[in-house]
Design a protein around this motif. Structure first.
Motif, PDB file in Angstrom:
ATOM      1  N   UNK A  77       0.852  -1.182   0.000  1.00 18.22           N
ATOM      2  CA  UNK A  77       0.000   0.000   0.000  1.00 18.22           C
ATOM      3  C   UNK A  77       0.890   1.234   0.000  1.00 18.22           C
ATOM      4  N   UNK A  78       0.521   2.217  -0.801  1.00 17.55           N
ATOM      5  CA  UNK A  78       1.267   3.476  -0.864  1.00 17.55           C
ATOM      6  C   UNK A  78       0.525   4.532  -0.056  1.00 17.55           C
ATOM      7  N   UNK A  79       1.321   5.380   0.611  1.00 20.26           N
ATOM      8  CA  UNK A  79       0.789   6.350   1.556  1.00 20.26           C
ATOM      9  C   UNK A  79       1.231   7.756   1.161  1.00 20.26           C
ATOM     10  N   UNK A  80       0.320   8.709   1.303  1.00 16.43           N
ATOM     11  CA  UNK A  80       0.678  10.129   1.138  1.00 16.43           C
ATOM     12  C   UNK A  80       0.161  10.899   2.346  1.00 16.43           C
ATOM     13  N   UNK A  81       0.731  12.056   2.554  1.00 19.18           N
ATOM     14  CA  UNK A  81       0.384  12.904   3.700  1.00 19.18           C
ATOM     15  C   UNK A  81       0.506  12.153   5.028  1.00 19.18           C
ATOM     16  N   UNK A  82       1.379  11.176   5.063  1.00 19.97           N
ATOM     17  CA  UNK A  82       1.694  10.371   6.249  1.00 19.97           C
ATOM     18  C   UNK A  82       0.546   9.514   6.779  1.00 19.97           C
ATOM     19  N   UNK A  83      -0.657   9.651   6.219  1.00 22.43           N
ATOM     20  CA  UNK A  83      -1.781   8.885   6.763  1.00 22.43           C
ATOM     21  C   UNK A  83      -2.713   8.290   5.710  1.00 22.43           C
ATOM     22  N   UNK A  84      -2.723   8.827   4.521  1.00 22.90           N
ATOM     23  CA  UNK A  84      -3.714   8.428   3.525  1.00 22.90           C
ATOM     24  C   UNK A  84      -3.201   7.301   2.633  1.00 22.90           C
ATOM     25  N   UNK A  85      -3.813   6.143   2.760  1.00 22.17           N
ATOM     26  CA  UNK A  85      -3.506   5.037   1.858  1.00 22.17           C
ATOM     27  C   UNK A  85      -4.237   5.316   0.554  1.00 22.17           C
ATOM     28  N   UNK A  86      -3.495   5.430  -0.541  1.00 23.74           N
ATOM     29  CA  UNK A  86      -4.129   5.861  -1.780  1.00 23.74           C
ATOM     30  C   UNK A  86      -3.935   4.913  -2.956  1.00 23.74           C
ATOM     31  N   UNK A  87      -3.042   3.934  -2.843  1.00 30.21           N
ATOM     32  CA  UNK A  87      -2.799   3.045  -3.979  1.00 30.21           C
ATOM     33  C   UNK A  87      -2.347   1.690  -3.458  1.00 30.21           C
ATOM     34  N   UNK A  88      -2.801   0.624  -4.144  1.00 28.34           N
ATOM     35  CA  UNK A  88      -2.418  -0.737  -3.775  1.00 28.34           C
ATOM     36  C   UNK A  88      -1.861  -1.445  -5.003  1.00 28.34           C
ATOM     37  N   UNK A  89      -0.815  -2.217  -4.795  1.00 27.61           N
ATOM     38  CA  UNK A  89      -0.191  -2.988  -5.876  1.00 27.61           C
ATOM     39  C   UNK A  89       0.074  -4.399  -5.362  1.00 27.61           C
ATOM     40  N   UNK A  90       0.211  -5.326  -6.290  1.00 24.91           N
ATOM     41  CA  UNK A  90       0.534  -6.706  -5.920  1.00 24.91           C
ATOM     42  C   UNK A  90       1.956  -7.020  -6.366  1.00 24.91           C
TER      43      UNK A  90
END
Length: 160
Positions: free
Chosen positions: A106-119
């Motif tokens: 999972x990729x995170x921005x603004x230290x809290x927002x999970x915004x993208x998932x990859x396998x």
């Protein structure tokens, strides 16, 4: 409830087959905020064959209008994977160096927002390679993504 081995190769094979296409059995969420989590869920399902039909907190897909938030929502899938003690896949946070093929990042921005998932499709000593939708990618090096931080999740198995 018994724990079964997650079929990492089936998850990766599915990811490689559908990374640049859309499986018509599932709705394409590209125009509804992105298809990344839907794609990762499909890959996880390919590796387990089991869904969790708990109404609000489960992980399942029947149709666009009959699915759990965790099937297509990034933070919901994360919460499902790390908190699931029922049927379906489950996992835990790991260091990137411990990640294997078929795991999820999972990729995170603004230290809290999970915004993208990859396998994860392949791990080498020099990089981790991933497949993704929304920003369609097949065996893309994780090192080429721009993100503030990541949360690697190791899939530990599934229950049925």
């Amino acid at each position: 409830m018994n724990v079964y081995e997650y079929d990492r190769q089936s998850a990766v094979d599915y990811a490689l087959k559908w990374a640049k296409a859309r499986n018509p059995e599932f709705y394409n969420f590209d125009n509804l905020g992105g298809d990344c989590t839907n794609f990762v869920s499909q890959c996880l399902f390919a590796g387990s064959g089991i869904m969790n039909y708990t109404k609000t907190t489960g992980w399942y897909y029947k149709t666009l209008n009959s699915r759990a938030p965790a099937w297509s929502g990034v933070p919901f899938l994360y919460n499902f994977l790390v908190n699931n003690d029922g049927t379906g896949v489950f996992g835990e946070r790991k260091e990137l160096s411990k990640i294997k093929d078929g795991d999820v990042i999972f990729m995170v921005r603004n230290n809290i927002e999970l915004y993208h998932a990859v396998i994860v499709s392949r791990v080498t000593p020099n990089d981790v390679f991933v497949c993704s939708h929304t920003f369609d990618a097949i065996n893309r090096p994780l090192s080429t993504y721009l993100y503030q931080s990541i949360i690697p999740i190791s899939i530990l198995g599934f229950r049925k």
